[in-house]
Scaffold this motif. Structure first.
Motif, PDB file in Angstrom:
ATOM      1  N   MET A  20      -1.113   4.801  -1.381  1.00  0.00           N
ATOM      2  CA  MET A  20      -2.412   4.905  -0.702  1.00  0.00           C
ATOM      3  C   MET A  20      -2.299   5.269   0.769  1.00  0.00           C
ATOM      4  O   MET A  20      -3.269   5.667   1.385  1.00  0.00           O
ATOM      5  N   LEU A  21      -1.124   5.135   1.359  1.00  0.00           N
ATOM      6  CA  LEU A  21      -0.971   5.392   2.792  1.00  0.00           C
ATOM      7  C   LEU A  21      -0.616   6.846   3.062  1.00  0.00           C
ATOM      8  O   LEU A  21       0.202   7.442   2.368  1.00  0.00           O
ATOM      9  N   THR A  22      -1.222   7.382   4.099  1.00  0.00           N
ATOM     10  CA  THR A  22      -0.805   8.688   4.600  1.00  0.00           C
ATOM     11  C   THR A  22       0.290   8.454   5.622  1.00  0.00           C
ATOM     12  O   THR A  22       0.476   7.338   6.100  1.00  0.00           O
ATOM     13  N   SER A  23       1.010   9.482   6.006  1.00  0.00           N
ATOM     14  CA  SER A  23       2.104   9.296   6.958  1.00  0.00           C
ATOM     15  C   SER A  23       1.579   8.849   8.320  1.00  0.00           C
ATOM     16  O   SER A  23       2.222   8.070   9.012  1.00  0.00           O
TER      17      SER A  23
ATOM     18  N   LEU B  81       0.822  -1.207   0.000  1.00  0.00           N
ATOM     19  CA  LEU B  81       0.000   0.000   0.000  1.00  0.00           C
ATOM     20  C   LEU B  81       0.857   1.259   0.000  1.00  0.00           C
ATOM     21  O   LEU B  81       0.507   2.258  -0.619  1.00  0.00           O
ATOM     22  N   ASP B  82       1.984   1.205   0.692  1.00  0.00           N
ATOM     23  CA  ASP B  82       2.894   2.345   0.713  1.00  0.00           C
ATOM     24  C   ASP B  82       3.470   2.572  -0.683  1.00  0.00           C
ATOM     25  O   ASP B  82       3.552   3.700  -1.164  1.00  0.00           O
TER      26      ASP B  82
ATOM     27  N   SER C  99      -1.151   6.913   9.018  1.00  0.00           N
ATOM     28  CA  SER C  99      -1.493   5.497   9.002  1.00  0.00           C
ATOM     29  C   SER C  99      -0.254   4.640   8.827  1.00  0.00           C
ATOM     30  O   SER C  99      -0.169   3.541   9.338  1.00  0.00           O
ATOM     31  N   ARG C 100       0.753   5.154   8.127  1.00  0.00           N
ATOM     32  CA  ARG C 100       2.002   4.419   7.942  1.00  0.00           C
ATOM     33  C   ARG C 100       2.691   4.217   9.292  1.00  0.00           C
ATOM     34  O   ARG C 100       3.153   3.127   9.614  1.00  0.00           O
ATOM     35  N   ASN C 101       2.756   5.262  10.110  1.00  0.00           N
ATOM     36  CA  ASN C 101       3.411   5.167  11.411  1.00  0.00           C
ATOM     37  C   ASN C 101       2.619   4.259  12.350  1.00  0.00           C
ATOM     38  O   ASN C 101       3.204   3.474  13.088  1.00  0.00           O
ATOM     39  N   ASN C 102       1.289   4.349  12.329  1.00  0.00           N
ATOM     40  CA  ASN C 102       0.451   3.499  13.176  1.00  0.00           C
ATOM     41  C   ASN C 102       0.661   2.040  12.856  1.00  0.00           C
ATOM     42  O   ASN C 102       0.842   1.214  13.739  1.00  0.00           O
ATOM     43  N   GLU C 103       0.615   1.687  11.599  1.00  0.00           N
ATOM     44  CA  GLU C 103       0.712   0.295  11.198  1.00  0.00           C
ATOM     45  C   GLU C 103       2.119  -0.247  11.403  1.00  0.00           C
ATOM     46  O   GLU C 103       2.277  -1.411  11.741  1.00  0.00           O
ATOM     47  N   SER C 104       3.136   0.557  11.215  1.00  0.00           N
ATOM     48  CA  SER C 104       4.499   0.098  11.455  1.00  0.00           C
ATOM     49  C   SER C 104       4.694  -0.272  12.915  1.00  0.00           C
ATOM     50  O   SER C 104       5.245  -1.328  13.231  1.00  0.00           O
ATOM     51  N   ALA C 105       4.202   0.556  13.797  1.00  0.00           N
ATOM     52  CA  ALA C 105       4.315   0.275  15.235  1.00  0.00           C
ATOM     53  C   ALA C 105       3.508  -0.961  15.604  1.00  0.00           C
ATOM     54  O   ALA C 105       3.962  -1.805  16.373  1.00  0.00           O
ATOM     55  N   ARG C 106       2.327  -1.092  15.051  1.00  0.00           N
ATOM     56  CA  ARG C 106       1.461  -2.237  15.358  1.00  0.00           C
ATOM     57  C   ARG C 106       2.075  -3.540  14.860  1.00  0.00           C
ATOM     58  O   ARG C 106       2.047  -4.562  15.539  1.00  0.00           O
ATOM     59  N   ALA C 107       2.656  -3.525  13.657  1.00  0.00           N
ATOM     60  CA  ALA C 107       3.277  -4.727  13.103  1.00  0.00           C
ATOM     61  C   ALA C 107       4.496  -5.143  13.917  1.00  0.00           C
ATOM     62  O   ALA C 107       4.748  -6.330  14.115  1.00  0.00           O
ATOM     63  N   LYS C 108       5.262  -4.186  14.417  1.00  0.00           N
ATOM     64  CA  LYS C 108       6.443  -4.510  15.228  1.00  0.00           C
ATOM     65  C   LYS C 108       6.031  -5.146  16.550  1.00  0.00           C
ATOM     66  O   LYS C 108       6.695  -6.046  17.045  1.00  0.00           O
ATOM     67  N   ARG C 109       4.934  -4.664  17.151  1.00  0.00           N
ATOM     68  CA  ARG C 109       4.465  -5.235  18.420  1.00  0.00           C
ATOM     69  C   ARG C 109       3.997  -6.669  18.233  1.00  0.00           C
ATOM     70  O   ARG C 109       4.201  -7.511  19.103  1.00  0.00           O
ATOM     71  N   LYS C 110       3.382  -6.987  17.100  1.00  0.00           N
ATOM     72  CA  LYS C 110       2.859  -8.334  16.849  1.00  0.00           C
ATOM     73  C   LYS C 110       3.973  -9.329  16.559  1.00  0.00           C
ATOM     74  O   LYS C 110       3.822 -10.509  16.763  1.00  0.00           O
ATOM     75  N   ALA C 111       5.112  -8.833  16.044  1.00  0.00           N
ATOM     76  CA  ALA C 111       6.210  -9.741  15.634  1.00  0.00           C
ATOM     77  C   ALA C 111       6.932 -10.351  16.799  1.00  0.00           C
ATOM     78  O   ALA C 111       6.804 -10.234  17.895  1.00  0.00           O
TER      79      ALA C 111
END
Length: 84
Positions: A67-70, A62-63, A72-84
Motif C-alpha cells: 500500500m505504500l508508495t516510495s 503497510l509496506d 510515503s515510505r521515505n517520509n515515514e521512515s525519517a519521521r519514525a527515526k526522529r521519534k525514536a
C-alpha cells in the motif's frame, strides 16, 4: 480512505484501547495513503508500545501489503527515526 481499527479487550481497559486507537489513527493520517479500505487489528503488545514503535510496525505492515508508495515510505521512515 476508510479505516477500521479493531482493539479488543485483550489489549487493556477502555482508556488503553482508546489510546492505541488514537495513536494508530494519527499514524495513518500522517502517511497520506492512497484511497483504499483498510482494517487494522491491534495486538495486546500495542498497549505498551510507544508511538515510534507503533509507527515502525504499521509502516512495515503497510509496506509488506504493497500500500505504500516510495515517497510515503521515505517520509515515514525519517519521521519514525526522529521519534525514536
Amino acid at each position: 480512505m476508510r479505516v477500521g481499527i479493531v482493539v479488543s479487550k485483550k489489549v487493556g481497559k477502555a482508556v488503553v484501547r482508546n489510546r492505541v486507537r488514537r495513536r494508530i489513527r494519527e499514524i495513518l493520517r500522517r502517511m497520506h495513503l492512497p484511497a483504499a479500505d483498510l482494517m487494522v487489528i491491534a495486538r495486546p503488545e500495542a498497549a505498551t508500545a510507544d508511538y515510534a514503535t507503533l509507527a515502525r510496525d504499521l509502516l512495515r505492515a503497510l509496506d509488506k501489503s504493497g500500500m505504500l508508495t516510495s515517497a510515503s515510505r521515505n517520509n515515514e521512515s525519517a519521521r519514525a527515526k526522529r521519534k525514536a
